[in-house]
Design a protein around this motif. Structure first.
Motif, PDB file in Angstrom:
ATOM      1  N   LEU A 187      15.289   7.641  -2.877  1.00 50.27           N
ATOM      2  CA  LEU A 187      14.487   7.503  -4.090  1.00 50.27           C
ATOM      3  C   LEU A 187      13.622   6.242  -4.040  1.00 50.27           C
ATOM      4  O   LEU A 187      12.423   6.264  -4.368  1.00 50.27           O
ATOM      5  CB  LEU A 187      15.422   7.455  -5.303  1.00 50.27           C
ATOM      6  CG  LEU A 187      14.750   7.381  -6.679  1.00 50.27           C
ATOM      7  CD1 LEU A 187      13.916   8.641  -6.924  1.00 50.27           C
ATOM      8  CD2 LEU A 187      15.794   7.234  -7.786  1.00 50.27           C
ATOM      9  N   GLY A 188      14.224   5.127  -3.584  1.00 48.42           N
ATOM     10  CA  GLY A 188      13.477   3.871  -3.526  1.00 48.42           C
ATOM     11  C   GLY A 188      12.324   3.921  -2.544  1.00 48.42           C
ATOM     12  O   GLY A 188      11.231   3.404  -2.823  1.00 48.42           O
ATOM     13  N   VAL A 189      12.549   4.556  -1.370  1.00 55.34           N
ATOM     14  CA  VAL A 189      11.489   4.662  -0.362  1.00 55.34           C
ATOM     15  C   VAL A 189      10.315   5.475  -0.903  1.00 55.34           C
ATOM     16  O   VAL A 189       9.140   5.114  -0.702  1.00 55.34           O
ATOM     17  CB  VAL A 189      12.061   5.278   0.930  1.00 55.34           C
ATOM     18  CG1 VAL A 189      10.926   5.758   1.842  1.00 55.34           C
ATOM     19  CG2 VAL A 189      12.928   4.268   1.661  1.00 55.34           C
ATOM     20  N   ILE A 190      10.617   6.581  -1.602  1.00 55.62           N
ATOM     21  CA  ILE A 190       9.551   7.412  -2.173  1.00 55.62           C
ATOM     22  C   ILE A 190       8.736   6.616  -3.202  1.00 55.62           C
ATOM     23  O   ILE A 190       7.499   6.651  -3.224  1.00 55.62           O
ATOM     24  CB  ILE A 190      10.138   8.683  -2.811  1.00 55.62           C
ATOM     25  CG1 ILE A 190      10.729   9.593  -1.719  1.00 55.62           C
ATOM     26  CG2 ILE A 190       9.073   9.439  -3.605  1.00 55.62           C
ATOM     27  CD1 ILE A 190      11.456  10.810  -2.260  1.00 55.62           C
ATOM     28  N   VAL A 191       9.460   5.866  -4.046  1.00 59.07           N
ATOM     29  CA  VAL A 191       8.772   5.059  -5.064  1.00 59.07           C
ATOM     30  C   VAL A 191       7.884   4.004  -4.406  1.00 59.07           C
ATOM     31  O   VAL A 191       6.713   3.819  -4.802  1.00 59.07           O
ATOM     32  CB  VAL A 191       9.802   4.391  -6.002  1.00 59.07           C
ATOM     33  CG1 VAL A 191       9.109   3.362  -6.909  1.00 59.07           C
ATOM     34  CG2 VAL A 191      10.507   5.435  -6.848  1.00 59.07           C
ATOM     35  N   MET A 192       8.387   3.311  -3.389  1.00 59.03           N
ATOM     36  CA  MET A 192       7.609   2.279  -2.719  1.00 59.03           C
ATOM     37  C   MET A 192       6.392   2.872  -2.011  1.00 59.03           C
ATOM     38  O   MET A 192       5.306   2.270  -2.004  1.00 59.03           O
ATOM     39  CB  MET A 192       8.486   1.524  -1.716  1.00 59.03           C
ATOM     40  CG  MET A 192       9.629   0.728  -2.343  1.00 59.03           C
ATOM     41  SD  MET A 192       9.102  -0.467  -3.594  1.00 59.03           S
ATOM     42  CE  MET A 192       8.200  -1.624  -2.577  1.00 59.03           C
ATOM     43  N   MET A 193       6.568   4.058  -1.396  1.00 54.68           N
ATOM     44  CA  MET A 193       5.430   4.702  -0.729  1.00 54.68           C
ATOM     45  C   MET A 193       4.368   5.111  -1.745  1.00 54.68           C
ATOM     46  O   MET A 193       3.162   4.992  -1.484  1.00 54.68           O
ATOM     47  CB  MET A 193       5.902   5.916   0.074  1.00 54.68           C
ATOM     48  CG  MET A 193       6.691   5.554   1.329  1.00 54.68           C
ATOM     49  SD  MET A 193       6.929   6.932   2.484  1.00 54.68           S
ATOM     50  CE  MET A 193       7.849   8.077   1.474  1.00 54.68           C
ATOM     51  N   LEU A 194       4.807   5.568  -2.922  1.00 55.05           N
ATOM     52  CA  LEU A 194       3.836   5.953  -3.960  1.00 55.05           C
ATOM     53  C   LEU A 194       3.055   4.754  -4.468  1.00 55.05           C
ATOM     54  O   LEU A 194       1.861   4.868  -4.782  1.00 55.05           O
ATOM     55  CB  LEU A 194       4.574   6.633  -5.124  1.00 55.05           C
ATOM     56  CG  LEU A 194       5.054   8.078  -4.876  1.00 55.05           C
ATOM     57  CD1 LEU A 194       5.949   8.552  -6.012  1.00 55.05           C
ATOM     58  CD2 LEU A 194       3.863   9.023  -4.701  1.00 55.05           C
ATOM     59  N   THR A 195       3.711   3.594  -4.538  1.00 59.45           N
ATOM     60  CA  THR A 195       2.990   2.394  -5.001  1.00 59.45           C
ATOM     61  C   THR A 195       1.942   1.935  -3.988  1.00 59.45           C
ATOM     62  O   THR A 195       0.978   1.258  -4.355  1.00 59.45           O
ATOM     63  CB  THR A 195       3.979   1.237  -5.240  1.00 59.45           C
ATOM     64  OG1 THR A 195       4.675   0.941  -4.015  1.00 59.45           O
ATOM     65  CG2 THR A 195       4.995   1.597  -6.321  1.00 59.45           C
ATOM     66  N   ILE A 196       2.154   2.327  -2.718  1.00 59.26           N
ATOM     67  CA  ILE A 196       1.189   1.926  -1.681  1.00 59.26           C
ATOM     68  C   ILE A 196       0.052   2.925  -1.592  1.00 59.26           C
ATOM     69  O   ILE A 196      -1.133   2.562  -1.642  1.00 59.26           O
ATOM     70  CB  ILE A 196       1.901   1.792  -0.320  1.00 59.26           C
ATOM     71  CG1 ILE A 196       2.913   0.637  -0.373  1.00 59.26           C
ATOM     72  CG2 ILE A 196       0.892   1.559   0.807  1.00 59.26           C
ATOM     73  CD1 ILE A 196       3.780   0.545   0.860  1.00 59.26           C
ATOM     74  N   SER A 197       0.410   4.247  -1.435  1.00 57.07           N
ATOM     75  CA  SER A 197      -0.637   5.258  -1.295  1.00 57.07           C
ATOM     76  C   SER A 197      -0.069   6.639  -1.617  1.00 57.07           C
ATOM     77  O   SER A 197       0.716   7.187  -0.825  1.00 57.07           O
ATOM     78  CB  SER A 197      -1.212   5.263   0.118  1.00 57.07           C
ATOM     79  OG  SER A 197      -2.085   6.373   0.303  1.00 57.07           O
ATOM     80  N   PRO A 198      -0.458   7.245  -2.735  1.00 56.02           N
ATOM     81  CA  PRO A 198       0.004   8.596  -3.067  1.00 56.02           C
ATOM     82  C   PRO A 198      -0.428   9.635  -2.025  1.00 56.02           C
ATOM     83  O   PRO A 198       0.318  10.579  -1.756  1.00 56.02           O
ATOM     84  CB  PRO A 198      -0.659   8.868  -4.421  1.00 56.02           C
ATOM     85  CG  PRO A 198      -0.917   7.511  -5.002  1.00 56.02           C
ATOM     86  CD  PRO A 198      -1.242   6.639  -3.829  1.00 56.02           C
TER      87      PRO A 198
END
Length: 620
Positions: A187-198
């Protein structure tokens, strides 16, 4: 009580958790068993909350690491870029980069600290929970009737009490925290990736269905190979155990080559099925890496384009690539954990089935104690059946006076051993009652009742340990002199002292380092040391030579003086001096009297007695 007891030895191997693609036994009631297992964790819910909290913090500190590292990379890149552009005074801000590195070091140290705390607390939670479960299993085994152990193989019971409980322990200690950290990481990795580039996150997510499709396809294909592997392994273990247990028989009949040929055939089957199973399962990780590399290439291309358009910082690209590499790891872990949990719930269900077994009748709260037992035994209208539809003993009435020697004879299956089992309350009566000195045996605690008896059986059961300890098993507070006296009375002292270590000689687990007759002498010494009020002898001298038999019989005669003795006899010549002979057939006492009286009746006993000398066949 000097009763010998049987021990079964389980064959333990190293514990290994299931791997992806390996079939696991599934629980019949997954939800109900899971909820019941969770109920054992309720007393530890405070510690579990702390474990969850520390696992969250440890994982979160690890997750934010690449994002922060990206800022340092971006700052270095900006300084280098300005130098390339010839900007006056351009330089890399090493102070900023140093602060970032110190922050990362602090975060990783804190993450490791929380991870250590999480593992420490979870170990305590798991062991406390399993400690309670083991206690319940151990106490349950003490309360189960003998009929339960007759219905189940000893190895199966031990497997539930040891292997299944260990499986639960390993899962609680390792897989539970791994499940939490894997879920938080995903869950955390997905959230961090979304903050960088959807957009790049969508590219990574598109590889997920492909990974699941490949994993499921290979797992289903490898499943049948694993089934064949486990089947072949079971056959191989069974063959090896059988051949080594019956090694002397195999050699006596000259079947060595046939045994080796069977082993080679089963081993060949195991080789092929294991090779295929391991090969097919081994393909999973390379294919997952291949799919991950495809995503990596796409992310690199799209990320490069976005950097050139200055839509994203180069440090964020570096962080995103790290996150995409971490993305598949928790998915694989969760898949493996799901498989392990299936196996664990199946183990828990087997343990709970044991805990739910019908128990023997509870002990009386105000139980009676026989402080000076005389040994008067009476069966009053006793009826008993092992199976509801099959009657064995019906309305039996027997009276044995103190000090009498009672022989029980009859053909195989007549109910001789059943009579002893009822007397010692290994089974409960269907009707009637058995009394000792006028006291119903149900009014006595089972432990107190069985302390009245000493048993020497045809099958000699000894424990791994010294000869001294095996004899002293009949009475734990016995002194060395009492042990030596019991051994002399049983004619065992001379052979014991001839051994290299004497009374300190260690018997192996089968006691195969002494002869069958010597084992019998030790069990007789154990009964003599126990000094019981009532003796039960089941063809106790069948494994010794004639001279030793006479010596033992003399010792037994001295031991039986003033004691009620039950002798189960197959060689009728050994019980001619018995005060009372009970002749049994089909669970009934059909004749009773002394030897001469029964011969004069010229009935079943006379035929049985004469057949042992004439070879005459009798109708049973």
């Amino acid at each position: 009580m000097s009763q010998n007891q049987t021990r079964s030895k389980p064959s333990f191997g190293g514990h290994r958790g299931p791997v992806m693609g390996m079939p696991t036994e599934k629980a019949k009631d997954f939800k109900g068993t899971l909820l019941r297992l969770i109920s054992y964790l309720k007393p530890q819910q405070g510690r579990l909350f702390v474990v969850l909290f520390t696992a969250l913090l440890s994982t979160l500190f690890t997750i934010v690491g690449p994002k922060i590292m990206g800022k340092a990379t971006t700052k270095i890149f900006e300084g280098v870029k300005l130098k390339w552009q010839g900007v006056a005074g351009a330089a890399i801000d090493f102070e900023y980069v140093g602060n970032i590195l110190l922050l990362l070091l602090f975060l990783y140290l804190i993450s490791s600290l929380f991870n250590y705390l999480q593992q420490y607390l979870m170990a305590g939670v798991a062991q406390r929970t399993v400690f309670q479960l083991r206690q319940e299993v151990n106490q349950k085994l003490d309360r189960l009737p003998l009929s339960f152990f007759d219905r189940h193989a000893h190895g199966e019971i031990l497997s539930r009490a040891v292997n299944d409980v260990d499986n639960i322990s390993n899962t609680l200690q390792q897989s539970l925290t791994q499940f939490i950290t894997s879920a938080v990481t995903l869950l955390g990795v997905i959230v961090m990736m979304l903050t960088i580039s959807p957009i790049m996150t969508l590219i990574v997510l598109l590889t997920l269905p492909l990974s699941l499709f490949v994993t499921k396809g290979i797992a289903s294909r490898s499943q049948r190979y694993y089934i064949n592997q486990q089947s072949s392994l079971g056959k191989l273990n069974g063959h090896v155990e059988e051949m080594f247990t019956g090694h002397q028989i195999v050699k006596a009949f000259g079947h060595e080559n046939k045994s080796i040929q069977q082993f080679n055939e089963i081993n060949e089957q195991l080789y092929h099925s294991s090779w295929k199973a391991q090969f097919v399962t081994g393909i999973i990780m390379p294919l997952m890496s291949f799919i991950g590399n495809i995503g990596f290439i796409l992310v690199s291309i799209v990320g490069g384009v976005l950097v050139t358009k200055q839509s994203i910082a180069i440090g964020d690209i570096q962080a995103f690539i790290q996150y995409s590499g971490q993305f598949t790891q928790p998915i694989t872990s969760l898949a493996n954990i799901t498989n392990i949990i299936q196996s664990t719930i199946a183990s828990a269900e087997r343990v709970f089935e044991l805990l739910d077994e019908t128990e023997q009748q509870p002990e009386k709260v105000d139980a009676t104690q026989l402080t000076q037992p005389r040994g008067k035994v009476e069966f009053k209208d006793v009826s008993f059946r092992y199976k509801p539809e099959t009657s064995l003993i019906k309305n039996m009435n027997i009276q044995i006076n103190p000090g009498q020697t009672v022989a029980i004879v009859g053909p195989t299956g007549a109910g001789k051993t059943t009579l002893i089992n009822l007397l010692m309350r290994f089974y409960e009566l269907d009707h009637g009652k058995i009394t000792i000195d006028g006291v119903d045996i149900t009014e006595l605690n089972r432990a107190d009742l069985r302390q009245l008896f000493g048993m020497v059986l045809q099958d000699t059961w000894l424990f791994h340990g010294t000869i001294r300890d095996n004899i002293a098993y009949g009475r734990e507070d016995a002194t060395d002199e009492e042990i030596y006296a019991a051994a002399r009375a049983a004619s065992a002292d001379s052979f014991i002292r001839s051994l290299p270590e004497g009374y300190d000689t260690i018997l192996n687990e089968e006691a195969s380092n002494i002869s069958q007759g010597q084992k019998q002498l030790l069990t007789i010494a154990r009964a003599i040391l126990a000094d019981p009020a009532i003796l039960i002898l089941d063809e106790a001298t069948s494994s010794v030579d004639t001279r030793t038999e006479i010596m033992i019989q003399q010792a037994m005669n001295r031991l039986m003086e003033g004691r009620t003795s039950f002798v189960i006899a197959h060689r009728l010549s050994t019980i001619r001096d018995a005060d009372l002979i009970l002749v049994m057939n089909h669970g009934q006492v059909i004749e009773q009297g002394n030897h001469n009286q029964l011969l004069e009746q010229n009935g079943f006993y006379a035929d049985l007695y004469n057949s042992q000398f004439t070879g005459k066949t009798i109708a049973v």
